[in-house]
Motif scaffolding. Structure first.
Motif, PDB file in Angstrom:
ATOM      1  N   LEU A   1     -14.372  -4.207  -0.241  1.00 39.97           N
ATOM      2  CA  LEU A   1     -15.471  -5.358  -1.430  1.00 39.97           C
ATOM      3  C   LEU A   1     -16.775  -5.637  -1.053  1.00 39.97           C
ATOM      4  O   LEU A   1     -16.819  -6.070   0.451  1.00 39.97           O
TER       5      LEU A   1
ATOM      6  N   ALA B   1      -7.892  -9.528  -3.306  1.00 37.70           N
ATOM      7  CA  ALA B   1      -9.180  -8.936  -3.676  1.00 37.70           C
ATOM      8  C   ALA B   1      -9.337  -9.252  -5.123  1.00 37.70           C
ATOM      9  O   ALA B   1     -10.601  -9.880  -5.731  1.00 37.70           O
TER      10      ALA B   1
ATOM     11  N   ALA C   1     -17.146  -2.604  -5.881  1.00 36.30           N
ATOM     12  CA  ALA C   1     -15.308  -2.095  -5.060  1.00 36.30           C
ATOM     13  C   ALA C   1     -15.573  -1.118  -4.303  1.00 36.30           C
ATOM     14  O   ALA C   1     -16.056  -0.321  -5.450  1.00 36.30           O
TER      15      ALA C   1
ATOM     16  N   LEU D   1     -12.668  -2.229 -10.624  1.00 35.82           N
ATOM     17  CA  LEU D   1     -10.725  -3.291  -9.721  1.00 35.82           C
ATOM     18  C   LEU D   1     -10.576  -3.523 -10.716  1.00 35.82           C
ATOM     19  O   LEU D   1      -9.137  -3.848 -10.763  1.00 35.82           O
TER      20      LEU D   1
END
Length: 221
Positions: free
Chosen positions: A105, A133, A149, A210
């Motif tokens: 990230l 995440a 991401a 993501l």
């Protein structure tokens, strides 16, 4: 609704983990920085000298104890997770990896991005497992302000980020706080840097969705 469980990144410094540079730091024109009582763990495998910092006891889950100092990264724990490509939050898991590579990230730069970014980006942020995440984008203030991401096929070790030192005419050491930046292992100036974080260069970068990955893994809302 119940309160969210507090999740503290493994790489976060805790209260009581004091820096231990003290009066042991020395300088030599040929050698650069060194500790007067230098030990085998003070340098990494490529010879960079690292800042010393204390370690609090671990809890039953293997996590450091003490009040978290969220703005401060613990040098050796960041080095551990970045070198081994482990999740920066739990350290128990290797970072998520698919055919597109490892999951990182990245904070979106305030001043905009260069063409092609984030290919070739230098980062001090270790990768993450997929569940953490999700936690990061939900709770980390810098990431909530803007993030990207990515999956990375090649995250090569580049060098270190740390504090460079200069010597005065009397030989005393002076930190150059206005010149903190990543320095490569290939750069001879690294001899005068006290490393605080390991840096990798990201190659073969793919920007991902993501939320879609989390949903596919059953980790969506």
């Amino acid at each position: 609704m119940g309160q969210q469980k507090i999740v503290v990144p493994y790489i976060t410094t805790r209260d009581g983990e004091e820096l231990g540079i003290g009066s042991m730091l020395r300088a030599d024109p040929a050698r650069g920085l060194y500790y007067a009582n230098e030990g085998p763990h003070d340098r990494d495998r490529r010879g960079a000298l690292w800042a010393r910092q204390g370690h609090n006891p671990r809890d039953n889950a293997g996590q450091p104890t003490g009040e978290p100092l969220y703005a401060k990264v613990h040098p050796s724990r960041q080095r551990e997770t970045m070198y081994e490509l482990r999740c920066q939050i739990c350290c128990q898991e290797l970072a998520s990896r698919t055919s597109l590579g490892y999951l990182f990230l990245l904070e979106r730069p305030d001043g905009g991005t260069e063409p092609g970014w984030p290919e070739g980006e230098l980062t001090t942020h270790p990768p993450l497992c997929l569940p953490h995440a999700k936690t990061s984008v939900e709770r980390c203030p810098p990431l909530r302000r803007g993030h990207v991401a990515v999956r990375v096929k090649l995250a090569r070790l580049y060098g270190v980020w740390g504090l460079p030192y200069t010597t005065g005419q009397d030989g005393t050491l002076h930190p150059a706080h206005d010149d903190e930046r990543p320095v490569g292992y290939h750069d001879p100036r690294i001899r005068w840097h006290l490393a605080a974080q390991l840096v990798r260069r990201l190659r073969g970068v793919t920007v991902i969705d993501l939320k879609a990955e989390l949903a596919a893994a059953g980790l969506g809302r």
